[in-house]
Design a protein around this motif. Structure first.
Motif, PDB file in Angstrom:
ATOM      1  N   ILE A   1      25.189 -23.857 -31.083  1.00  6.07           N
ATOM      2  CA  ILE A   1      24.129 -23.003 -31.622  1.00  6.07           C
ATOM      3  C   ILE A   1      24.625 -21.570 -31.503  1.00  6.07           C
ATOM      4  CG2 ILE A   1      21.720 -22.239 -31.375  1.00  6.07           C
ATOM      5  CD1 ILE A   1      21.191 -25.036 -30.053  1.00  6.07           C
ATOM      6  N   HIS A   2      24.588 -20.860 -32.619  1.00  2.82           N
ATOM      7  CA  HIS A   2      25.201 -19.530 -32.637  1.00  2.82           C
ATOM      8  C   HIS A   2      24.413 -18.557 -33.485  1.00  2.82           C
ATOM      9  CE1 HIS A   2      26.953 -19.900 -36.753  1.00  2.82           C
ATOM     10  NE2 HIS A   2      26.958 -21.190 -36.454  1.00  2.82           N
ATOM     11  N   PHE A   3      24.604 -17.267 -33.225  1.00  2.00           N
ATOM     12  CA  PHE A   3      24.043 -16.257 -34.107  1.00  2.00           C
ATOM     13  C   PHE A   3      24.804 -16.292 -35.423  1.00  2.00           C
ATOM     14  CE2 PHE A   3      20.919 -14.280 -31.544  1.00  2.00           C
ATOM     15  CZ  PHE A   3      21.371 -14.258 -30.244  1.00  2.00           C
ATOM     16  N   VAL A   4      24.109 -15.878 -36.466  1.00  2.42           N
ATOM     17  CA  VAL A   4      24.672 -15.924 -37.813  1.00  2.42           C
ATOM     18  C   VAL A   4      25.104 -14.525 -38.237  1.00  2.42           C
ATOM     19  CG1 VAL A   4      24.045 -16.259 -40.250  1.00  2.42           C
ATOM     20  CG2 VAL A   4      23.438 -17.993 -38.548  1.00  2.42           C
ATOM     21  N   ASP A   5      26.391 -14.437 -38.666  1.00  2.48           N
ATOM     22  CA  ASP A   5      26.846 -13.161 -39.249  1.00  2.48           C
ATOM     23  C   ASP A   5      27.291 -13.449 -40.685  1.00  2.48           C
ATOM     24  OD1 ASP A   5      30.040 -13.067 -37.427  1.00  2.48           O
ATOM     25  OD2 ASP A   5      29.424 -14.224 -39.174  1.00  2.48           O
ATOM     26  N   GLU A   6      28.059 -12.520 -41.266  1.00  2.61           N
ATOM     27  CA  GLU A   6      28.368 -12.613 -42.694  1.00  2.61           C
ATOM     28  C   GLU A   6      29.281 -13.786 -43.035  1.00  2.61           C
ATOM     29  OE1 GLU A   6      26.768  -8.526 -42.196  1.00  2.61           O
ATOM     30  OE2 GLU A   6      28.045  -9.877 -40.994  1.00  2.61           O
ATOM     31  N   LEU A   7      29.994 -14.282 -42.013  1.00  2.00           N
ATOM     32  CA  LEU A   7      30.929 -15.384 -42.263  1.00  2.00           C
ATOM     33  C   LEU A   7      30.315 -16.719 -41.839  1.00  2.00           C
ATOM     34  CD1 LEU A   7      34.177 -13.709 -40.820  1.00  2.00           C
ATOM     35  CD2 LEU A   7      33.369 -13.723 -43.200  1.00  2.00           C
ATOM     36  N   TYR A   8      30.841 -17.800 -42.350  1.00  2.00           N
ATOM     37  CA  TYR A   8      30.404 -19.128 -41.898  1.00  2.00           C
ATOM     38  C   TYR A   8      30.873 -19.373 -40.459  1.00  2.00           C
ATOM     39  CZ  TYR A   8      28.868 -21.264 -46.372  1.00  2.00           C
ATOM     40  OH  TYR A   8      28.190 -21.609 -47.496  1.00  2.00           O
TER      41      TYR A   8
ATOM     42  N   TYR B   1      17.755  -9.031 -40.599  1.00  2.00           N
ATOM     43  CA  TYR B   1      17.454  -9.877 -39.425  1.00  2.00           C
ATOM     44  C   TYR B   1      18.661  -9.954 -38.499  1.00  2.00           C
ATOM     45  CZ  TYR B   1      13.119 -11.483 -41.628  1.00  2.00           C
ATOM     46  OH  TYR B   1      11.861 -11.543 -42.191  1.00  2.00           O
ATOM     47  N   ARG B   2      19.263  -8.799 -38.261  1.00  2.00           N
ATOM     48  CA  ARG B   2      20.476  -8.745 -37.406  1.00  2.00           C
ATOM     49  C   ARG B   2      20.160  -9.328 -36.021  1.00  2.00           C
ATOM     50  NH1 ARG B   2      25.658  -8.303 -38.746  1.00  2.00           N
ATOM     51  NH2 ARG B   2      25.112  -6.737 -40.316  1.00  2.00           N
ATOM     52  N   ASP B   3      20.980 -10.290 -35.583  1.00  2.00           N
ATOM     53  CA  ASP B   3      20.777 -10.965 -34.285  1.00  2.00           C
ATOM     54  C   ASP B   3      19.447 -11.699 -34.199  1.00  2.00           C
ATOM     55  OD1 ASP B   3      22.371  -8.195 -32.596  1.00  2.00           O
ATOM     56  OD2 ASP B   3      23.248 -10.024 -33.446  1.00  2.00           O
ATOM     57  N   LYS B   4      18.866 -12.010 -35.357  1.00  2.06           N
ATOM     58  CA  LYS B   4      17.625 -12.806 -35.375  1.00  2.06           C
ATOM     59  C   LYS B   4      17.731 -13.998 -36.316  1.00  2.06           C
ATOM     60  CE  LYS B   4      14.515  -9.000 -34.143  1.00  2.06           C
ATOM     61  NZ  LYS B   4      13.356  -8.178 -34.578  1.00  2.06           N
ATOM     62  N   ILE B   5      18.970 -14.371 -36.612  1.00  3.63           N
ATOM     63  CA  ILE B   5      19.228 -15.583 -37.387  1.00  3.63           C
ATOM     64  C   ILE B   5      20.158 -16.443 -36.559  1.00  3.63           C
ATOM     65  CG2 ILE B   5      20.015 -16.590 -39.569  1.00  3.63           C
ATOM     66  CD1 ILE B   5      19.778 -13.850 -40.859  1.00  3.63           C
TER      67      ILE B   5
ATOM     68  N   GLY C   1       5.455 -12.670 -42.755  1.00  2.00           N
ATOM     69  CA  GLY C   1       5.494 -12.108 -41.399  1.00  2.00           C
ATOM     70  C   GLY C   1       6.589 -12.695 -40.529  1.00  2.00           C
ATOM     71  N   ILE C   2       7.704 -13.083 -41.173  1.00  2.00           N
ATOM     72  CA  ILE C   2       8.778 -13.759 -40.448  1.00  2.00           C
ATOM     73  C   ILE C   2       9.540 -12.794 -39.539  1.00  2.00           C
ATOM     74  CG2 ILE C   2      10.949 -15.045 -40.716  1.00  2.00           C
ATOM     75  CD1 ILE C   2       8.287 -16.588 -41.399  1.00  2.00           C
ATOM     76  N   ASP C   3       9.685 -13.191 -38.265  1.00  2.00           N
ATOM     77  CA  ASP C   3      10.404 -12.394 -37.266  1.00  2.00           C
ATOM     78  C   ASP C   3      11.809 -12.935 -37.006  1.00  2.00           C
ATOM     79  OD1 ASP C   3       8.054 -10.757 -36.271  1.00  2.00           O
ATOM     80  OD2 ASP C   3       7.313 -12.777 -35.882  1.00  2.00           O
ATOM     81  N   PHE C   4      11.999 -14.248 -37.258  1.00  2.00           N
ATOM     82  CA  PHE C   4      13.191 -14.948 -36.770  1.00  2.00           C
ATOM     83  C   PHE C   4      13.534 -16.057 -37.762  1.00  2.00           C
ATOM     84  CE2 PHE C   4      15.522 -14.904 -32.795  1.00  2.00           C
ATOM     85  CZ  PHE C   4      16.107 -16.169 -32.689  1.00  2.00           C
TER      86      PHE C   4
ATOM     87  N   ILE D   1      28.475 -17.373 -30.015  1.00  2.00           N
ATOM     88  CA  ILE D   1      27.964 -18.671 -29.574  1.00  2.00           C
ATOM     89  C   ILE D   1      26.921 -18.474 -28.486  1.00  2.00           C
ATOM     90  CG2 ILE D   1      28.563 -20.807 -28.352  1.00  2.00           C
ATOM     91  CD1 ILE D   1      31.230 -20.789 -29.892  1.00  2.00           C
ATOM     92  N   ILE D   2      25.792 -19.160 -28.663  1.00  2.00           N
ATOM     93  CA  ILE D   2      24.663 -19.079 -27.719  1.00  2.00           C
ATOM     94  C   ILE D   2      24.680 -20.281 -26.772  1.00  2.00           C
ATOM     95  CG2 ILE D   2      22.125 -19.098 -27.556  1.00  2.00           C
ATOM     96  CD1 ILE D   2      22.163 -18.053 -30.523  1.00  2.00           C
TER      97      ILE D   2
END
Ligand SMILES: Nc1nc2c(c(=O)[nH]1)N[C@@H](CN(C=O)c1ccc(C(=O)N[C@@H](CCC(=O)O)C(=O)O)cc1)CN2
Ligand SMILES: NCC(=O)N[C@@H]1O[C@H](COP(=O)([O-])[O-])[C@@H](O)[C@H]1O
Length: 199
Positions: free
Chosen positions: A142-149, A101-105, A80-83, A154-155
């Motif tokens: 602390i940043h959102f995660v996309d396909e690249l490292y 999990y777009r914009d949830k990692i 039941g993972i949301d984030f 940035i949050i």
């Protein structure tokens, strides 16, 4: 599938897990957030004992299924993972999870991105690079995660001084202190913001 108001977080970690322990402790008395799973790629990682000591289910993953299979999506959905929160996780998150999990990692990086990020930039390697560059300050991102490292939006960032007599160990200790202070609160603020947009 998680259908309640409770937000279920999976922590991904590869090592000691001190950030994971801090996050578990922070949310231990916050009913709206549950640390539902610890995902780890290293059978010797200290984070697995932290999971056991805190009665958090853990999932030990292997490369083939993670990178060329379903990315453990069934296991995350069953939990039941949301984030997803990356707290010292050393493998690249595959597109299967990024898309689901777009914009949830989110990820924490022990330096001031965009400097000192990318492949090879993890743990003490980051602090070595900061010291070699004779930087006068470092910090956390602390940043959102996309396909690249280390490329996602940035949050949050905050800084600390770097001293001439610093070693990777003394700098790491100062960086860890920032991580423990800020990471749980940034996670909480993000979840509150997403809850507001959901309601
Ligand atoms: N798709 C993404 N996956 C991950 C990200 C990201 O931003 N996007 N962040 C990393 C965390 N990280 C820095 O913050 C990071 C971790 C590891 C590496 C790295 O070079 N790893 C090595 C493998 C190391 C090992 O297996 O022991 C490599 O890829 O060769 C760079 C940055 C987490 N995932
Ligand atoms: N590039 C990713 C990276 O270097 N992440 C770093 O790994 C450490 C994990 O410590 P922990 O296992 O004790 O939480 C943390 O300092 C985190 O910023």
């Amino acid at each position: 599938m998680n259908t309640g108001n409770n937000i279920r977080i999976a922590l991904f970690a590869s090592g000691a897990g001190t950030n994971a322990a801090n996050i578990i402790q922070y949310f231990s008395n916050k009913p709206l957030v549950t640390i539902g799973l610890i995902v780890c790629n290293n059978p010797k990682a200290g984070v697995l004992k932290i999971a056991a000591d805190n009665n958090v289910p853990s999932l030990l993953i292997e490369k083939e299924k993670f990178f060329r299979g379903d990315g453990y999506m069934p296991e995350l959905q069953n939990a039941g993972i949301d984030f997803i929160v990356l707290a010292g996780f050393l493998w690249k998150i595959p597109s299967t999870l990024i898309n689901a999990y777009r914009d949830k990692i989110i990820n924490i990086h022990p330096a001031l991105l965009p400097k000192f990020g990318g492949k090879g930039m993890y743990g003490s390697f980051v602090h070595e690079a900061v010291l070699s560059a004779k930087e006068k300050e470092s910090g956390i991102t602390i940043h959102f995660v996309d396909e690249l490292y280390d490329n996602g939006k940035i949050i949050f960032q905050t800084t600390c001084p770097v001293y001439e007599n610093d070693t990777t160990e003394t700098l790491a200790k100062r960086i860890h202190a920032l991580e423990y202070e800020h990471f749980p609160k940034v996670i909480e603020q993000l979840i509150e913001k997403k809850n507001q947009t959901r309601s």
